[in-house]
Write a protein that holds these residues in place. Structure first.
Motif, mmCIF file in Angstrom:
data_model
loop_
_atom_site.group_PDB
_atom_site.id
_atom_site.type_symbol
_atom_site.label_atom_id
_atom_site.label_comp_id
_atom_site.label_asym_id
_atom_site.label_seq_id
_atom_site.Cartn_x
_atom_site.Cartn_y
_atom_site.Cartn_z
ATOM 1 N N CYS A 134 3.653 -7.359 -3.025
ATOM 2 C CA CYS A 134 4.304 -6.256 -2.664
ATOM 3 C C CYS A 134 5.813 -7.233 -2.610
ATOM 4 C CB CYS A 134 3.970 -6.525 -1.116
ATOM 5 S SG CYS A 134 4.534 -5.039 -0.678
ATOM 6 N N ALA A 135 5.853 -8.001 -2.417
ATOM 7 C CA ALA A 135 7.051 -9.254 -2.770
ATOM 8 C C ALA A 135 8.112 -8.582 -4.110
ATOM 9 C CB ALA A 135 7.956 -10.010 -2.257
ATOM 10 N N VAL A 136 7.124 -8.682 -4.987
ATOM 11 C CA VAL A 136 6.865 -9.299 -6.460
ATOM 12 C C VAL A 136 7.263 -8.010 -6.739
ATOM 13 C CG1 VAL A 136 6.015 -9.317 -8.805
ATOM 14 C CG2 VAL A 136 5.324 -11.270 -6.613
ATOM 15 N N LYS A 137 6.589 -7.098 -6.400
ATOM 16 C CA LYS A 137 7.272 -4.972 -6.949
ATOM 17 C C LYS A 137 7.506 -4.932 -6.729
ATOM 18 C CE LYS A 137 1.888 -3.843 -8.070
ATOM 19 N NZ LYS A 137 0.753 -2.858 -7.267
ATOM 20 N N ARG A 197 0.864 -1.143 -0.504
ATOM 21 C CA ARG A 197 -0.234 0.044 -0.028
ATOM 22 C C ARG A 197 1.170 0.933 0.289
ATOM 23 N NH1 ARG A 197 -3.599 -2.600 4.583
ATOM 24 N NH2 ARG A 197 -4.689 -3.825 3.717
ATOM 25 N N THR A 198 0.628 2.168 -0.878
ATOM 26 C CA THR A 198 1.119 4.056 -0.342
ATOM 27 C C THR A 198 0.322 4.057 0.046
ATOM 28 O OG1 THR A 198 1.596 3.593 -3.028
ATOM 29 C CG2 THR A 198 2.020 5.365 -2.055
ATOM 30 N N VAL A 199 1.687 5.093 1.476
ATOM 31 C CA VAL A 199 0.924 6.003 3.124
ATOM 32 C C VAL A 199 1.207 6.875 1.956
ATOM 33 C CG1 VAL A 199 1.497 6.590 4.635
ATOM 34 C CG2 VAL A 199 1.512 4.009 4.099
ATOM 35 N N PRO A 200 0.498 8.185 1.412
ATOM 36 C CA PRO A 200 0.421 9.469 0.623
ATOM 37 C C PRO A 200 1.547 10.468 1.767
ATOM 38 C CG PRO A 200 -1.750 9.542 2.166
ATOM 39 C CD PRO A 200 -1.301 7.793 2.008
ATOM 40 N N PRO A 201 2.283 11.328 1.733
ATOM 41 C CA PRO A 201 3.029 12.061 1.948
ATOM 42 C C PRO A 201 2.421 12.956 2.895
ATOM 43 C CG PRO A 201 2.437 12.907 0.752
ATOM 44 C CD PRO A 201 2.038 12.017 0.115
ATOM 45 N N PRO A 202 2.691 12.819 4.085
ATOM 46 C CA PRO A 202 1.863 14.156 5.770
ATOM 47 C C PRO A 202 1.629 15.458 5.032
ATOM 48 C CG PRO A 202 4.177 13.956 6.001
ATOM 49 C CD PRO A 202 3.807 12.864 4.893
ATOM 50 N N LEU A 243 -1.873 -13.665 8.568
ATOM 51 C CA LEU A 243 -2.857 -13.227 7.971
ATOM 52 C C LEU A 243 -2.354 -12.903 6.451
ATOM 53 C CD1 LEU A 243 -4.720 -10.456 10.558
ATOM 54 C CD2 LEU A 243 -5.565 -12.769 9.156
ATOM 55 N N MET A 244 -1.435 -12.064 6.773
ATOM 56 C CA MET A 244 -0.900 -11.880 5.653
ATOM 57 C C MET A 244 0.172 -13.036 4.865
ATOM 58 S SD MET A 244 1.777 -8.559 6.986
ATOM 59 C CE MET A 244 1.819 -8.141 5.961
ATOM 60 N N VAL A 245 0.338 -13.722 5.290
ATOM 61 C CA VAL A 245 0.721 -14.734 4.844
ATOM 62 C C VAL A 245 -0.200 -16.223 3.833
ATOM 63 C CG1 VAL A 245 1.744 -17.443 4.256
ATOM 64 C CG2 VAL A 245 3.155 -15.428 5.586
ATOM 65 N N LYS A 246 -1.526 -15.897 4.364
ATOM 66 C CA LYS A 246 -2.208 -16.701 3.788
ATOM 67 C C LYS A 246 -2.693 -15.601 2.776
ATOM 68 C CE LYS A 246 -6.040 -16.602 7.108
ATOM 69 N NZ LYS A 246 -7.347 -16.367 7.629
ATOM 70 N N GLY A 247 -2.749 -14.922 2.449
ATOM 71 C CA GLY A 247 -3.262 -14.107 0.894
ATOM 72 C C GLY A 247 -2.221 -13.220 0.450
ATOM 73 N N ASP A 248 -2.761 -12.626 -0.692
ATOM 74 C CA ASP A 248 -1.268 -12.424 -1.894
ATOM 75 C C ASP A 248 -1.075 -11.100 -1.728
ATOM 76 O OD1 ASP A 248 -1.639 -14.858 -2.905
ATOM 77 O OD2 ASP A 248 -3.781 -14.297 -4.665
ATOM 78 N N GLU A 249 -1.435 -10.334 -0.900
ATOM 79 C CA GLU A 249 -1.291 -8.725 -0.521
ATOM 80 C C GLU A 249 0.582 -9.182 0.082
ATOM 81 O OE1 GLU A 249 -1.927 -4.528 1.381
ATOM 82 O OE2 GLU A 249 -2.975 -6.474 2.385
#
Length: 160
Positions: free
Chosen positions: A104-107, A1-6, A94-100
């Motif tokens: 992220c690792a690939v990107k 996910r991309t966190v926008p700048p403050p 939870l993170m390993v269960k899904g594709d997110e």
């Protein structure tokens, strides 16, 4: 996910402060209000961060806040559709269960290897790498090999 700048006028090293009777969860609550200029970042970070809050900056376990011992730390986190968690072990599960996480690792590997963020023109390449990575049982060595032998990595595209 991309966190926008403050927002430009926000000092990110100066966390929200409540009074002596305010616990951290309550002090941060105003940042998750849609009217707050801090909403865009905090709606992404806080649900994950509060699930890891029982560990201080050095990784030491703590059941209460350091600055306010009357504030119990729930350690409850939320990954949205992926589910709720408490602590690192449940977050990782939870993170390993899904594709997110896999996506992220690939990107991120693509970004590192290519020296740029993947763009729209890279979607097919990233998708191909993702599919192979998943099929390999998340074999990272194979992902690296697949990336460096992929035509997108080996062949330069003339952009002129």
């Amino acid at each position: 996910r991309t966190v926008p700048p403050p927002p430009p006028n926000v000092n990110v090293d100066d966390p929200p402060k409540g009074d002596a009777n305010t616990c951290k969860v309550e002090a941060y609550k105003r940042h998750r209000d849609k009217a707050s200029p801090c909403f865009a970042c905090h709606q992404l970070m806080d649900p994950i961060g509060f699930g890891l809050e029982r560990f201080d900056g050095l990784g030491r376990y703590r059941p209460v806040e350091n600055d306010n011992k009357k504030c119990q730390i729930a350690g409850a986190g939320d990954l949205g559709p992926s589910g709720k968690f408490s602590g690192v072990k449940q977050l990782v599960a939870l993170m390993v269960k899904g594709d997110e996480l896999r996506n992220c690792a690939v990107k991120q590997l693509f970004h590192f290897a290519m020296g740029r963020q993947p763009g729209q023109a890279d979607e097919d390449n990233v998708k191909r790498l993702f599919t192979a990575f998943k099929a390999s049982g998340d074999d990272f060595r194979k992902l690296v090999t697949d990336l460096v032998t992929d035509p997108a990595f080996r062949l330069r595209i003339d952009t002129k």
